[in-house]
Scaffold this motif. Structure first.
Motif, PDB file in Angstrom:
ATOM      1  N   ASN A   1      -6.638   4.306   1.706  1.00 36.70           N
ATOM      2  CA  ASN A   1      -5.493   4.263   0.783  1.00 36.70           C
ATOM      3  C   ASN A   1      -6.006   3.632  -0.517  1.00 36.70           C
ATOM      4  N   GLY A   2      -5.129   3.425  -1.465  1.00 33.99           N
ATOM      5  CA  GLY A   2      -5.561   2.834  -2.729  1.00 33.99           C
ATOM      6  C   GLY A   2      -6.015   1.396  -2.568  1.00 33.99           C
ATOM      7  N   THR A   3      -5.310   0.656  -1.743  1.00 36.73           N
ATOM      8  CA  THR A   3      -5.648  -0.755  -1.514  1.00 36.73           C
ATOM      9  C   THR A   3      -7.053  -0.872  -0.938  1.00 36.73           C
ATOM     10  N   ASP A   4      -7.330  -0.036   0.032  1.00 39.08           N
ATOM     11  CA  ASP A   4      -8.637  -0.049   0.686  1.00 39.08           C
ATOM     12  C   ASP A   4      -9.749   0.258  -0.331  1.00 39.08           C
ATOM     13  N   ALA A   5      -9.501   1.222  -1.197  1.00 40.62           N
ATOM     14  CA  ALA A   5     -10.504   1.575  -2.218  1.00 40.62           C
ATOM     15  C   ALA A   5     -10.700   0.415  -3.188  1.00 40.62           C
ATOM     16  N   LEU A   6      -9.613  -0.261  -3.552  1.00 43.75           N
ATOM     17  CA  LEU A   6      -9.732  -1.433  -4.437  1.00 43.75           C
ATOM     18  C   LEU A   6     -10.543  -2.535  -3.769  1.00 43.75           C
ATOM     19  N   HIS A   7     -10.312  -2.727  -2.470  1.00 41.84           N
ATOM     20  CA  HIS A   7     -11.088  -3.741  -1.735  1.00 41.84           C
ATOM     21  C   HIS A   7     -12.571  -3.435  -1.755  1.00 41.84           C
ATOM     22  N   LEU A   8     -12.905  -2.149  -1.542  1.00 38.65           N
ATOM     23  CA  LEU A   8     -14.326  -1.773  -1.543  1.00 38.65           C
ATOM     24  C   LEU A   8     -14.978  -2.213  -2.848  1.00 38.65           C
TER      25      LEU A   8
ATOM     26  N   HIS B   1      -0.729  -4.465  -9.357  1.00 31.78           N
ATOM     27  CA  HIS B   1      -0.112  -4.395  -8.024  1.00 31.78           C
ATOM     28  C   HIS B   1      -0.731  -5.502  -7.168  1.00 31.78           C
ATOM     29  N   ASN B   2      -0.029  -5.886  -6.109  1.00 29.32           N
ATOM     30  CA  ASN B   2      -0.590  -6.903  -5.207  1.00 29.32           C
ATOM     31  C   ASN B   2      -1.901  -6.466  -4.559  1.00 29.32           C
ATOM     32  N   SER B   3      -2.191  -5.188  -4.567  1.00 27.86           N
ATOM     33  CA  SER B   3      -3.467  -4.760  -3.971  1.00 27.86           C
ATOM     34  C   SER B   3      -4.646  -5.164  -4.853  1.00 27.86           C
TER      35      SER B   3
ATOM     36  N   MET C   1      -8.228   4.893  -6.097  1.00 33.88           N
ATOM     37  CA  MET C   1      -6.968   5.649  -6.101  1.00 33.88           C
ATOM     38  C   MET C   1      -6.583   6.062  -4.689  1.00 33.88           C
ATOM     39  N   PRO C   2      -5.279   6.186  -4.445  1.00 36.92           N
ATOM     40  CA  PRO C   2      -4.851   6.744  -3.165  1.00 36.92           C
ATOM     41  C   PRO C   2      -5.044   8.257  -3.212  1.00 36.92           C
ATOM     42  N   GLY C   3      -5.193   8.873  -2.041  1.00 40.44           N
ATOM     43  CA  GLY C   3      -5.191  10.338  -2.001  1.00 40.44           C
ATOM     44  C   GLY C   3      -3.795  10.875  -1.763  1.00 40.44           C
TER      45      GLY C   3
ATOM     46  N   GLY D   1      -2.369  14.451  -1.143  1.00 38.45           N
ATOM     47  CA  GLY D   1      -2.877  14.499   0.231  1.00 38.45           C
ATOM     48  C   GLY D   1      -1.973  13.706   1.160  1.00 38.45           C
ATOM     49  N   PRO D   2      -2.293  13.701   2.456  1.00 37.79           N
ATOM     50  CA  PRO D   2      -1.493  12.951   3.421  1.00 37.79           C
ATOM     51  C   PRO D   2      -1.707  11.443   3.275  1.00 37.79           C
ATOM     52  N   LEU D   3      -0.769  10.663   3.796  1.00 31.90           N
ATOM     53  CA  LEU D   3      -0.961   9.209   3.888  1.00 31.90           C
ATOM     54  C   LEU D   3      -2.233   8.933   4.683  1.00 31.90           C
ATOM     55  N   GLY D   4      -2.841   7.781   4.405  1.00 31.02           N
ATOM     56  CA  GLY D   4      -4.080   7.448   5.118  1.00 31.02           C
ATOM     57  C   GLY D   4      -5.315   7.966   4.400  1.00 31.02           C
ATOM     58  N   THR D   5      -5.146   8.379   3.130  1.00 32.54           N
ATOM     59  CA  THR D   5      -6.312   8.829   2.356  1.00 32.54           C
ATOM     60  C   THR D   5      -6.391   8.061   1.035  1.00 32.54           C
ATOM     61  N   GLY D   6      -7.606   7.775   0.614  1.00 30.60           N
ATOM     62  CA  GLY D   6      -7.854   7.093  -0.653  1.00 30.60           C
ATOM     63  C   GLY D   6      -9.269   7.390  -1.099  1.00 30.60           C
TER      64      GLY D   6
END
Ligand SMILES: Cc1ncc(COP(=O)(O)O)c(C=O)c1O
Length: 388
Positions: free
Chosen positions: A74-81, A100-102, A199-201, A207-212
């Motif tokens: 997701n977008g948060t996960d990509a920001l963490h990376l 955003h909080n992410s 970015m989120p996918g 795209g479907p949820l669960g993608t970034g």
């Protein structure tokens, strides 16, 4: 029963193009194997489909080498990376109150646990930051600057190119959160003066949820420690993480059904008349229509820029006498209008705009399938509620 009017595309887009549902369904029923991990036909087909998705998204985002795109969840996960992978104890980071909080929370944790220093640059009354203010906050210990391309509260677009060009001259890394713009604003990532773009996918990229995704400018992977080490299906003899893109950052099984859907969405975006530029045109028209429709409503305040061109398809409002949550509940139950209320995970933005005390805002957000009728229904509903 009122028809469903979905105006929460800022959270996740819906509906998706029919091709997305078909691609996910076909993969689930007929393929179902992991990618990058087997030599039988279905595993190779998964591999092929993930590669195809990476190429299709790279095409939408102006990325010459698809391997510059790391798939995330997701977008948060990509920001963490990006954020966790870049930071070292003692570093300084510049960000803004519009985030955003992410972005805010990982930074806050780094301040609390790892002695990192963070500066939060303010914004004007419309929620726009000044490039000069961001650049003035950069100091000798600044490792990177992280700014959202568009706020998920005001929809306001931020001066990314202006900030990025100067940061590049000063050799400071630039991380951009394109959660609200990828797939809606035409972006040529290779040509943008940025180093990492998260970015989120599942929002504008459809795209479907669960993608970034995380875009890593070629060479940027050397500056970034992988916070997700593990099995990649490549270089399996070694207990060391591969250093090649995108394997360095893509350990563990990918969300293949989600990525197959994302690939189908990217092809749909590309095949649309004028591609992402067409989506942008549609969104500016919808925002203009909404702003015109709401103009003159005495009890209603629109937050953010007054020009539709200065926003993405996100409009926040406050209605006198209504808590935003209560207003959202009335719109959903009486009019079938689905939208989000509250602080939208952006507490500093509301503090800066003075909307925190009233419980935040009601947010209406659009996607490529939002129609003029949907917008008119929202205007009519807000008019009726405000007159009651
Ligand atoms: C500006 C912004 N950044 C980051 C995110 C996080 O994205 P995700 O929900 O995919 O983790 C969002 C989601 O609403 C957002 O609007």
């Amino acid at each position: 029963m009122a028809r469903r009017i979905y105006l929460d595309n800022g959270a996740t887009s819906w509906p998706k193009p029919p091709e997305v549902y078909d691609a996910v369904d076909r993969w689930q029923r007929e393929v179902g194997a992991p990618a990058g991990r087997g030599a039988y036909d279905e595993a190779l087909e998964s591999d092929r489909l993930v590669g195809e998705a990476r190429r299709a998204v790279a095409g939408v985002l102006g990325v010459a080498n698809p391997k510059s795109l790391v798939f995330a969840f997701n977008g948060t996960d990509a920001l963490h990376l990006a954020i966790q992978g870049l930071i070292r104890p003692g570093d300084h980071v510049v960000t803004t109150v519009c985030e955003h909080n992410s972005v805010l929370r990982p930074l806050r944790q780094l301040v609390d646990d790892r002695g990192v220093a963070v500066s939060h640059v303010g914004c004007d009354a419309q929620g726009i930051v000044s490039a000069a203010d961001v650049l003035a906050a950069v100091g000798p210990r600044t490792k990177f600057v992280v700014v959202t391309h568009a706020s998920n509260v005001t929809g306001a677009l931020q001066p990314i190119a202006e900030i990025g060009e100067e940061l590049r001259r000063r050799n400071i890394l630039f991380v951009v959160d394109a959660a609200q713009t990828a797939g809606e604003i035409p972006i040529e990532l290779d040509a943008w003066p940025v180093d990492f773009v998260a970015m989120p996918g599942h929002k504008g990229l459809l795209g479907p949820l669960g993608t970034g995704l995380l875009y890593v400018r070629p060479g940027g992977e050397e500056r970034l420690v992988s916070i997700r080490t593990g099995g990649t299906g490549s270089e399996s003899r070694s207990t060391r993480q591969p250093t090649t893109m995108p394997d360095k950052f893509e350990s563990g099984n990918l969300n293949v059904p989600g990525l197959v859907g994302l690939g189908a969405a990217a092809k749909w975006l590309t095949a649309r008349p004028r591609g992402v530029a067409g989506v942008r045109e549609h969104s500016v028209n919808l925002v203009g229509r909404l702003l015109d429709g709401l103009a003159g409503m005495e009890k209603l305040k629109v937050v953010g820029p007054s020009a539709a061109e200065s926003r993405v398809g996100v409009v926040s409002v406050q209605l006198e006498g209504y808590d935003p949550q209560e207003l959202a509940a009335v719109l959903a139950s009486s009019y079938g209008i689905e939208c989000r209320a509250g602080l939208h995970c952006a507490p500093l933005m509301h503090r800066a705009l003075g909307t925190e005390g009233a419980g935040g805002t009601l947010r209406l957000s659009f996607g490529p399938f939002t129609t003029d009728d949907d917008v008119d229904a929202a205007v009519a509903a807000l008019r009726e509620v405000s007159a009651a």
